[in-house]
Scaffold this motif. Structure first.
Motif, short mmCIF file in Angstrom:
data_model
loop_
_atom_site.label_atom_id
_atom_site.label_comp_id
_atom_site.label_asym_id
_atom_site.label_seq_id
_atom_site.Cartn_x
_atom_site.Cartn_y
_atom_site.Cartn_z
N LYS A 110 1.07 -1.43 0.03
CA LYS A 110 0.16 0.09 -0.33
C LYS A 110 0.86 1.22 0.24
CE LYS A 110 -4.22 -1.35 0.17
NZ LYS A 110 -5.08 -1.08 -1.44
N LEU A 111 1.65 1.01 0.97
CA LEU A 111 3.11 2.52 0.57
C LEU A 111 3.75 2.86 -0.79
CD1 LEU A 111 4.07 4.62 2.21
CD2 LEU A 111 5.67 2.49 2.53
N PHE A 112 4.03 1.88 -1.50
CA PHE A 112 4.80 2.10 -2.25
C PHE A 112 3.44 2.71 -3.49
CE2 PHE A 112 7.92 -1.42 -0.71
CZ PHE A 112 9.04 0.08 -1.67
N GLN A 113 2.25 1.87 -3.54
CA GLN A 113 0.85 2.24 -4.36
C GLN A 113 0.94 3.75 -4.71
OE1 GLN A 113 -2.03 -0.90 -2.85
NE2 GLN A 113 -1.63 -1.76 -4.73
N SER A 114 0.97 4.16 -2.90
CA SER A 114 0.70 5.37 -2.68
C SER A 114 1.78 6.73 -3.42
CB SER A 114 0.91 5.97 -1.53
OG SER A 114 2.35 6.00 -0.85
N TYR A 115 2.65 5.68 -4.12
CA TYR A 115 3.93 6.51 -4.86
C TYR A 115 3.91 5.94 -6.23
CZ TYR A 115 5.92 7.60 0.09
OH TYR A 115 5.97 8.03 0.94
N ALA A 116 2.53 5.29 -7.15
CA ALA A 116 2.69 5.69 -7.77
C ALA A 116 3.03 6.08 -9.04
CB ALA A 116 1.12 4.46 -8.71
N SER A 117 2.86 5.96 -10.47
CA SER A 117 3.67 7.24 -11.13
C SER A 117 2.97 7.08 -12.29
CB SER A 117 4.95 7.46 -11.10
OG SER A 117 5.60 7.86 -9.71
N GLU A 118 2.54 7.64 -13.33
CA GLU A 118 2.49 6.81 -15.27
C GLU A 118 3.36 7.27 -15.27
OE1 GLU A 118 -0.35 8.63 -18.42
OE2 GLU A 118 -0.03 9.96 -16.59
N VAL A 119 3.62 5.95 -16.00
CA VAL A 119 5.00 6.52 -17.35
C VAL A 119 4.38 6.19 -18.81
CG1 VAL A 119 7.25 4.39 -17.66
CG2 VAL A 119 6.09 4.87 -15.15
N VAL A 120 4.94 6.97 -19.56
CA VAL A 120 4.30 6.89 -20.62
C VAL A 120 5.52 7.36 -21.69
CG1 VAL A 120 3.89 7.99 -23.25
CG2 VAL A 120 2.72 8.07 -20.40
N LEU A 121 6.37 5.78 -22.36
CA LEU A 121 7.45 6.07 -23.43
C LEU A 121 7.14 6.72 -24.59
CD1 LEU A 121 7.51 1.81 -23.42
CD2 LEU A 121 8.77 3.36 -21.59
N ASP A 122 8.66 6.98 -24.47
CA ASP A 122 8.80 8.05 -25.62
C ASP A 122 9.31 6.84 -27.34
OD1 ASP A 122 9.56 10.63 -28.00
OD2 ASP A 122 11.56 10.31 -26.66
N PRO A 123 8.83 7.73 -28.15
CA PRO A 123 8.58 6.20 -29.39
C PRO A 123 9.29 6.66 -29.90
CG PRO A 123 6.48 7.73 -29.64
CD PRO A 123 7.23 7.63 -27.71
N ASN A 124 9.76 7.67 -30.08
CA ASN A 124 11.33 8.54 -30.86
C ASN A 124 12.76 8.00 -30.24
OD1 ASN A 124 10.13 10.21 -32.62
ND2 ASN A 124 9.56 11.49 -30.75
N SER A 125 12.52 7.76 -29.12
CA SER A 125 13.77 7.46 -27.59
C SER A 125 14.07 5.76 -28.61
CB SER A 125 13.31 7.29 -26.82
OG SER A 125 12.96 6.47 -26.28
N ALA A 126 13.21 4.78 -28.90
CA ALA A 126 13.42 3.06 -29.49
C ALA A 126 13.71 3.04 -30.18
CB ALA A 126 11.45 3.12 -29.08
N HIS A 127 14.55 2.06 -29.64
CA HIS A 127 15.38 1.59 -30.95
C HIS A 127 14.70 0.94 -32.37
CE1 HIS A 127 18.15 -1.44 -33.30
NE2 HIS A 127 18.86 -1.10 -32.73
N PRO A 128 15.41 0.92 -33.32
CA PRO A 128 13.85 0.74 -34.82
C PRO A 128 13.51 -0.99 -34.62
CG PRO A 128 16.69 1.87 -35.01
CD PRO A 128 16.69 2.13 -33.68
#
Length: 306
Positions: A110-128
Protein backbone atom coordinates in the motif's frame (compact mmCIF):
# COMPACT_ATOMS: atom_id res chain seq x y z
CA UNK A 1 0.98 -23.31 4.21
CA UNK A 2 4.58 -24.50 4.15
CA UNK A 3 5.14 -22.87 0.75
CA UNK A 4 3.69 -19.57 1.96
CA UNK A 5 5.78 -19.65 5.13
CA UNK A 6 8.91 -20.49 3.12
CA UNK A 7 8.28 -17.55 0.80
CA UNK A 8 7.63 -15.23 3.74
CA UNK A 9 10.85 -16.39 5.38
CA UNK A 10 12.78 -15.80 2.15
CA UNK A 11 11.35 -12.28 1.83
CA UNK A 12 12.15 -11.50 5.45
CA UNK A 13 15.72 -12.78 5.23
CA UNK A 14 16.30 -10.80 2.04
CA UNK A 15 14.97 -7.62 3.59
CA UNK A 16 17.13 -8.16 6.65
CA UNK A 17 20.15 -8.73 4.41
CA UNK A 18 19.51 -5.44 2.60
CA UNK A 19 19.07 -3.62 5.89
CA UNK A 20 22.24 -5.25 7.18
CA UNK A 21 24.20 -4.06 4.15
CA UNK A 22 22.88 -0.52 4.59
CA UNK A 23 23.70 -0.62 8.29
CA UNK A 24 27.18 -1.91 7.57
CA UNK A 25 27.78 0.99 5.21
CA UNK A 26 26.64 3.46 7.86
CA UNK A 27 28.81 1.78 10.49
CA UNK A 28 31.82 1.91 8.17
CA UNK A 29 31.25 5.62 7.65
CA UNK A 30 31.00 6.12 11.41
CA UNK A 31 34.17 4.09 11.98
CA UNK A 32 36.04 6.28 9.50
CA UNK A 33 34.69 9.39 11.25
CA UNK A 34 35.68 8.00 14.65
CA UNK A 35 39.13 7.11 13.34
CA UNK A 36 39.63 10.66 12.11
CA UNK A 37 38.42 11.96 15.47
CA UNK A 38 40.79 9.59 17.27
CA UNK A 39 43.69 10.85 15.20
CA UNK A 40 42.75 14.40 16.06
CA UNK A 41 42.47 13.56 19.75
CA UNK A 42 45.83 11.76 19.67
CA UNK A 43 47.37 14.86 18.16
CA UNK A 44 45.85 17.00 20.90
CA UNK A 45 47.14 14.61 23.55
CA UNK A 46 50.58 14.82 22.03
CA UNK A 47 50.42 18.61 22.05
CA UNK A 48 49.24 18.58 25.66
CA UNK A 49 52.09 16.30 26.64
CA UNK A 50 54.56 18.67 25.01
CA UNK A 51 53.01 21.70 26.64
CA UNK A 52 53.20 20.04 30.05
CA UNK A 53 56.97 20.28 29.88
CA UNK A 54 56.90 23.97 29.03
CA UNK A 55 53.93 25.43 30.90
CA UNK A 56 52.45 25.30 34.42
CA UNK A 57 49.12 23.61 35.10
CA UNK A 58 50.41 20.09 34.67
CA UNK A 59 47.78 18.61 36.99
CA UNK A 60 44.95 20.07 34.92
CA UNK A 61 46.44 18.76 31.64
CA UNK A 62 46.94 15.33 33.16
CA UNK A 63 43.30 15.23 34.27
CA UNK A 64 42.15 16.19 30.75
CA UNK A 65 44.31 13.49 29.20
CA UNK A 66 42.91 10.87 31.59
CA UNK A 67 39.34 11.88 30.73
CA UNK A 68 40.06 11.63 26.99
CA UNK A 69 41.70 8.22 27.42
CA UNK A 70 38.73 6.97 29.45
CA UNK A 71 36.31 8.15 26.75
CA UNK A 72 38.31 6.38 24.04
CA UNK A 73 38.26 3.14 26.03
CA UNK A 74 34.48 3.31 26.41
CA UNK A 75 34.05 3.72 22.63
CA UNK A 76 36.52 0.99 21.64
CA UNK A 77 34.51 -1.83 19.95
CA UNK A 78 37.11 -4.38 21.02
CA UNK A 79 36.24 -3.71 24.67
CA UNK A 80 32.54 -4.56 24.19
CA UNK A 81 31.82 -8.05 25.55
CA UNK A 82 28.70 -10.12 24.85
CA UNK A 83 27.25 -12.24 27.62
CA UNK A 84 24.42 -14.77 27.58
CA UNK A 85 21.83 -12.20 28.60
CA UNK A 86 22.75 -9.84 25.76
CA UNK A 87 22.72 -12.73 23.30
CA UNK A 88 19.21 -13.70 24.39
CA UNK A 89 18.06 -10.10 24.00
CA UNK A 90 19.47 -9.88 20.46
CA UNK A 91 17.88 -13.21 19.51
CA UNK A 92 14.49 -12.11 20.84
CA UNK A 93 14.75 -8.79 19.03
CA UNK A 94 15.65 -10.53 15.75
CA UNK A 95 12.72 -12.96 15.99
CA UNK A 96 10.27 -10.14 16.70
CA UNK A 97 11.69 -8.15 13.80
CA UNK A 98 11.24 -11.11 11.45
CA UNK A 99 7.60 -11.53 12.52
CA UNK A 100 6.95 -7.80 12.13
CA UNK A 101 8.43 -7.61 8.62
CA UNK A 102 6.43 -10.65 7.47
CA UNK A 103 3.21 -9.07 8.68
CA UNK A 104 3.92 -5.82 6.85
CA UNK A 105 3.88 -7.08 3.24
CA UNK A 106 0.34 -5.75 2.51
CA UNK A 107 1.18 -2.51 4.31
CA UNK A 108 4.41 -2.19 2.33
CA UNK A 109 2.49 -2.72 -0.90
CA UNK A 110 0.00 0.00 0.00
CA UNK A 111 2.84 2.37 0.81
CA UNK A 112 4.52 1.83 -2.57
CA UNK A 113 1.16 2.14 -4.34
CA UNK A 114 0.78 5.60 -2.85
CA UNK A 115 3.83 6.65 -4.90
CA UNK A 116 2.56 5.14 -8.17
CA UNK A 117 3.52 7.26 -11.17
CA UNK A 118 2.32 7.24 -14.76
CA UNK A 119 4.92 6.12 -17.30
CA UNK A 120 4.57 6.90 -21.00
CA UNK A 121 7.34 5.66 -23.27
CA UNK A 122 8.76 7.98 -25.90
CA UNK A 123 8.61 6.31 -29.37
CA UNK A 124 11.26 8.75 -30.61
CA UNK A 125 13.74 7.17 -28.19
CA UNK A 126 13.07 3.54 -29.16
CA UNK A 127 15.55 1.48 -31.15
CA UNK A 128 14.31 0.91 -34.74
CA UNK A 129 13.66 -2.78 -33.95
CA UNK A 130 11.27 -1.85 -31.16
CA UNK A 131 7.58 -1.03 -31.49
CA UNK A 132 6.11 1.26 -28.83
CA UNK A 133 2.33 1.07 -28.46
CA UNK A 134 0.28 4.19 -29.34
CA UNK A 135 -0.47 4.67 -25.65
CA UNK A 136 3.21 4.39 -24.77
CA UNK A 137 2.55 1.64 -22.22
CA UNK A 138 4.30 -1.31 -23.90
CA UNK A 139 7.29 -2.05 -26.10
CA UNK A 140 7.84 -5.10 -28.34
CA UNK A 141 10.90 -6.43 -30.11
CA UNK A 142 10.62 -7.22 -33.82
CA UNK A 143 13.14 -8.69 -36.23
CA UNK A 144 12.19 -6.06 -38.79
CA UNK A 145 13.98 -2.71 -38.88
CA UNK A 146 11.21 -0.10 -38.63
CA UNK A 147 11.07 2.94 -40.90
CA UNK A 148 11.40 5.61 -38.22
CA UNK A 149 12.89 9.11 -38.38
CA UNK A 150 16.43 9.47 -37.12
CA UNK A 151 16.95 11.83 -34.19
CA UNK A 152 19.45 12.48 -31.41
CA UNK A 153 17.23 10.82 -28.78
CA UNK A 154 16.95 7.44 -30.54
CA UNK A 155 19.01 4.44 -29.44
CA UNK A 156 20.57 2.92 -32.55
CA UNK A 157 22.39 -0.13 -31.12
CA UNK A 158 20.93 -1.10 -27.75
CA UNK A 159 17.29 -2.21 -27.61
CA UNK A 160 16.21 0.56 -25.25
CA UNK A 161 13.33 2.97 -24.90
CA UNK A 162 12.87 5.67 -22.26
CA UNK A 163 9.93 7.64 -20.91
CA UNK A 164 8.83 11.03 -22.19
CA UNK A 165 8.76 12.98 -18.95
CA UNK A 166 10.59 11.47 -16.01
CA UNK A 167 10.99 13.35 -12.74
CA UNK A 168 13.46 15.30 -10.62
CA UNK A 169 11.98 15.24 -7.13
CA UNK A 170 9.86 13.17 -4.79
CA UNK A 171 9.21 9.43 -4.57
CA UNK A 172 7.99 7.37 -7.51
CA UNK A 173 6.94 3.77 -8.05
CA UNK A 174 6.07 1.93 -11.27
CA UNK A 175 5.61 -1.68 -12.34
CA UNK A 176 6.34 -3.63 -15.50
CA UNK A 177 4.69 -6.90 -16.55
CA UNK A 178 7.49 -9.34 -17.46
CA UNK A 179 5.51 -12.59 -17.31
CA UNK A 180 6.49 -15.10 -20.01
CA UNK A 181 9.71 -13.32 -21.02
CA UNK A 182 13.17 -14.86 -20.89
CA UNK A 183 15.21 -11.70 -21.34
CA UNK A 184 14.62 -8.11 -20.26
CA UNK A 185 16.20 -5.09 -18.60
CA UNK A 186 14.50 -2.18 -16.88
CA UNK A 187 15.44 0.68 -14.60
CA UNK A 188 16.17 4.39 -14.48
CA UNK A 189 18.55 6.63 -16.38
CA UNK A 190 19.61 10.23 -16.75
CA UNK A 191 18.82 11.78 -20.17
CA UNK A 192 22.60 11.94 -20.73
CA UNK A 193 22.94 8.17 -21.31
CA UNK A 194 24.79 7.59 -24.63
CA UNK A 195 22.39 6.55 -27.39
CA UNK A 196 24.55 6.08 -30.47
CA UNK A 197 27.11 3.50 -31.50
CA UNK A 198 28.32 0.39 -29.74
CA UNK A 199 29.67 2.13 -26.63
CA UNK A 200 29.15 -0.08 -23.60
CA UNK A 201 27.64 2.79 -21.62
CA UNK A 202 24.65 2.76 -24.00
CA UNK A 203 23.48 -0.35 -22.15
CA UNK A 204 21.38 0.21 -19.05
CA UNK A 205 23.44 0.10 -15.88
CA UNK A 206 26.80 -0.04 -17.63
CA UNK A 207 27.60 3.62 -17.03
CA UNK A 208 27.35 6.04 -14.13
CA UNK A 209 24.10 7.55 -15.42
CA UNK A 210 21.77 4.53 -15.26
CA UNK A 211 20.61 1.74 -12.93
CA UNK A 212 18.88 -1.49 -13.94
CA UNK A 213 17.98 -5.07 -13.17
CA UNK A 214 18.59 -7.61 -15.94
CA UNK A 215 16.91 -11.01 -16.33
CA UNK A 216 18.26 -13.62 -18.73
CA UNK A 217 17.22 -17.28 -18.79
CA UNK A 218 16.45 -17.46 -15.08
CA UNK A 219 19.36 -15.34 -13.85
CA UNK A 220 19.08 -11.88 -12.32
CA UNK A 221 21.76 -9.20 -12.10
CA UNK A 222 21.63 -5.59 -10.90
CA UNK A 223 23.84 -3.17 -12.85
CA UNK A 224 25.35 0.26 -12.20
CA UNK A 225 28.69 1.75 -13.33
CA UNK A 226 29.39 -1.45 -15.25
CA UNK A 227 29.39 -3.59 -12.10
CA UNK A 228 27.09 -6.62 -12.02
CA UNK A 229 25.56 -7.68 -8.70
CA UNK A 230 24.31 -11.26 -8.95
CA UNK A 231 20.96 -11.67 -7.20
CA UNK A 232 21.49 -15.18 -5.89
CA UNK A 233 18.49 -15.06 -3.53
CA UNK A 234 16.02 -15.00 -6.45
CA UNK A 235 17.88 -16.97 -9.12
CA UNK A 236 15.53 -19.38 -10.87
CA UNK A 237 12.38 -17.55 -9.74
CA UNK A 238 10.01 -16.08 -12.31
CA UNK A 239 8.17 -12.91 -11.29
CA UNK A 240 5.12 -11.68 -13.16
CA UNK A 241 5.76 -8.03 -12.33
CA UNK A 242 8.81 -6.04 -11.39
CA UNK A 243 8.43 -2.88 -9.34
CA UNK A 244 10.87 0.04 -9.42
CA UNK A 245 10.92 2.56 -6.59
CA UNK A 246 13.02 5.72 -6.44
CA UNK A 247 13.40 8.32 -3.74
CA UNK A 248 15.05 11.62 -4.55
CA UNK A 249 15.24 12.62 -0.85
CA UNK A 250 16.91 9.31 0.02
CA UNK A 251 18.90 8.84 -3.18
CA UNK A 252 17.48 5.32 -3.59
CA UNK A 253 16.74 3.12 -6.60
CA UNK A 254 15.07 -0.12 -5.49
CA UNK A 255 13.82 -3.12 -7.48
CA UNK A 256 11.21 -5.57 -6.18
CA UNK A 257 9.25 -8.64 -7.19
CA UNK A 258 5.94 -6.81 -7.13
CA UNK A 259 3.58 -9.70 -6.33
CA UNK A 260 5.17 -10.45 -2.96
CA UNK A 261 7.22 -7.24 -2.55
CA UNK A 262 10.35 -9.38 -2.68
CA UNK A 263 13.43 -7.13 -2.56
CA UNK A 264 15.73 -7.71 -5.52
CA UNK A 265 18.34 -4.98 -5.09
CA UNK A 266 18.61 -1.44 -3.78
CA UNK A 267 21.14 1.16 -4.96
CA UNK A 268 22.04 3.92 -2.49
CA UNK A 269 23.13 6.62 -4.90
CA UNK A 270 23.29 9.71 -2.72
CA UNK A 271 22.06 12.81 -4.56
CA UNK A 272 20.62 12.59 -8.06
CA UNK A 273 22.24 15.13 -10.36
CA UNK A 274 19.67 15.26 -13.18
CA UNK A 275 16.15 14.33 -14.23
CA UNK A 276 15.43 10.58 -14.10
CA UNK A 277 13.75 8.74 -16.98
CA UNK A 278 12.14 5.31 -16.75
CA UNK A 279 13.95 2.92 -19.11
CA UNK A 280 13.09 -0.50 -20.54
CA UNK A 281 14.75 -3.06 -22.80
CA UNK A 282 12.53 -5.97 -23.94
CA UNK A 283 15.56 -7.87 -25.23
CA UNK A 284 16.05 -9.75 -28.48
CA UNK A 285 14.03 -12.84 -29.46
CA UNK A 286 16.40 -15.16 -27.50
CA UNK A 287 16.04 -18.09 -29.91
CA UNK A 288 12.29 -17.62 -30.26
CA UNK A 289 11.50 -17.56 -26.52
CA UNK A 290 11.19 -13.83 -25.92
CA UNK A 291 8.60 -12.32 -28.26
CA UNK A 292 6.24 -11.01 -25.59
CA UNK A 293 6.20 -7.24 -24.97
CA UNK A 294 7.19 -5.45 -21.80
CA UNK A 295 3.99 -3.86 -20.50
CA UNK A 296 3.82 -0.99 -18.03
CA UNK A 297 0.91 -1.63 -15.68
CA UNK A 298 -1.09 0.51 -13.28
CA UNK A 299 0.94 0.16 -10.09
CA UNK A 300 -1.75 1.81 -7.97
CA UNK A 301 -4.13 -1.15 -8.43
CA UNK A 302 -1.87 -4.20 -8.29
CA UNK A 303 -2.15 -6.41 -5.25
CA UNK A 304 0.42 -8.50 -3.39
CA UNK A 305 0.27 -12.30 -3.47
CA UNK A 306 0.64 -13.81 0.01
Amino acid sequence: MKRVLDEDLSITLTQLEMETEATERIIEEHIESCYALTQHIDQQISELSTSQQKQPGQDKDTETEERISATLKHTDPELIHMDEFKNEQLLSLTINLLLFIRSQVPVTKKLFQSYASEVVLDPNSAHPKLIVSPEGDSVTYTDTWQEVPENAARFDTTLNAVSREGFREGRHYWEVLVDGKTYWELGLTYPSIPRKGSEEHCWLGRGADSWCVEYFNGWYNAWHRGAAHELTHVQGRAFQRIGVFSSAPGGLVCFLGAETMTPLYCFCTGTFTDRLLQAVCPGHDNQGTNWKPLEIVDASRSRPTL
